[in-house]
Design an enzyme around this catalytic site. Structure first.
Site, PDB file in Angstrom:
ATOM      1  CG  ASP A   1      20.072   1.509   4.553  1.00 37.14           C
ATOM      2  OD1 ASP A   1      19.187   2.071   5.210  1.00 37.14           O
ATOM      3  OD2 ASP A   1      20.555   0.406   4.876  1.00 37.14           O
TER       4      ASP A   1
ATOM      5  NE  ARG B   1      19.304   0.365  -0.053  1.00 36.35           N
ATOM      6  CZ  ARG B   1      20.588   0.493   0.291  1.00 36.35           C
ATOM      7  NH1 ARG B   1      21.188  -0.451   0.992  1.00 36.35           N
ATOM      8  NH2 ARG B   1      21.266   1.582  -0.057  1.00 36.35           N
ATOM      9  CB  SER B   2      12.239  -0.187   5.552  1.00 38.78           C
ATOM     10  OG  SER B   2      11.166   0.297   4.761  1.00 38.78           O
TER      11      SER B   2
ATOM     12  CB  CYS C   1      -0.933  -0.005   1.209  1.00 38.02           C
ATOM     13  SG  CYS C   1      -2.149  -1.328   1.166  1.00 38.02           S
TER      14      CYS C   1
END
Length: 302
Positions: A192, A169-170, A134
């Site tokens: 990151d 950069r999760s 989402c």
């Protein structure tokens, strides 16, 4: 932007004219106050757009069985789980329990695999679309609204020529977002805390899916000045994107609960989007509608 997407979702739902509204069930199994707020927000938006919503509060030890039961319930068309629950690898296990045909968040392995491989449909006939996470999809919808996507170009290549920096950069948002943007043709710098990676489909978009290139020694100072769009989502109040690095006229988007851009960003950016929470909720309901449409398509083909 969210209102426009709301209208599209409402019109699509009305066109289907289902005998009963598609039903989303939310599972709350933690004491996290933010999770409860998100659950209440989801329910309110569901009802406003013509969907049904039910919040089920269950003990986390009973959640696995509750998800299995919801998977088997034909009256449930979508499932959302409000994380974190255990805050560990077990949460990832729970994500995989939610049935593919009810996973509104796009967290199932098949959806994640398709996203990274740039596979956009679940079937060879290309009638059943894959579901995307989402928040990354909400950012994409924002970029489409802002016409960063060039509709003159073929579908799937519409970011060709765009350079974008994503700071985060999760595995939940940053990496999926970089992959999606690169799959659509952009050159994406993924920043990151330790390094910078380049996500791209090669010169001339020769590759069908993105590849990742290391950028040794690079930092934000190298990639932000090159970027048409800067997207940041770093949690915590100590991080700010250095304003002097932002290219004059760039588009800046913040998806963190904290403001990663200082107020002065409005003097440099052509467009600044401070938050995408409302857009994320509408995308969630758009995914619910898509799952409902997918179920109908599969029923009609069988």
């Amino acid at each position: 932007m969210s209102k426009k997407l709301q209208e599209e979702v409402i019109q699509s739902l009305q066109a289907l004219n289902p005998p009963q509204p598609p039903k989303l069930v939310g599972f709350l199994s933690s004491e996290d106050p933010a999770a409860r707020v998100y659950a209440e927000w989801t329910g309110r938006n569901c009802r406003e757009l013509g969907f049904e919503f039910e919040l089920r509060e269950v003990d986390r030890e009973d959640l696995e069985e509750s998800l299995i039961a919801a998977n088997a319930d034909a009256g449930v068309h979508g499932i959302i789980v409000y994380y974190p629950i255990y805050g560990s690898q077990h949460d990832r296990y729970l994500q995989q329990i939610v049935g593919l045909n009810k996973d509104v968040e796009g967290l199932s392995h098949t959806y994640i695999f398709n996203m990274y491989q740039n596979i956009r449909f679940l079937d060879e006939e290309r009638k059943v679309k894959s579901i995307l996470p989402c928040t990354p999809l909400a950012v994409i919808k924002v970029l489409e609204y802002l016409q960063i996507y060039n509709t003159i170009l073929p579908y799937g290549n519409r970011l060709h020529g765009r350079t974008i920096t994503v700071i985060n950069r999760s595995e939940v948002v940053g990496r999926p977002l970089a992959a999606l943007l690169a799959n659509d043709g952009a050159y994406v710098y993924s920043v990151d805390v330790n390094d910078v990676l380049g996500f791209h489909r090669g010169q001339g978009l020769k590759k069908k899916r993105h590849e990742v290139t290391e950028k040794p020694g690079w930092t934000m100072k190298d990639c932000i000045p090159l970027s048409d769009v800067v997207i940041s989502g770093v949690p915590g109040d100590k991080f700010k994107v250095p304003l002097e690095l932002i290219k004059d006229g760039a588009v800046c988007i913040n998806f963190s609960s904290e403001k990663n851009f200082a107020p002065g960003v409005k003097d440099r950016a052509s467009i600044y989007i401070p938050a995408i929470g409302k857009m994320t909720i509408v995308v969630l309901l758009r995914n619910l509608l898509r799952l409902y449409q997918n179920t109908l398509a599969q029923q009609n083909s069988s």
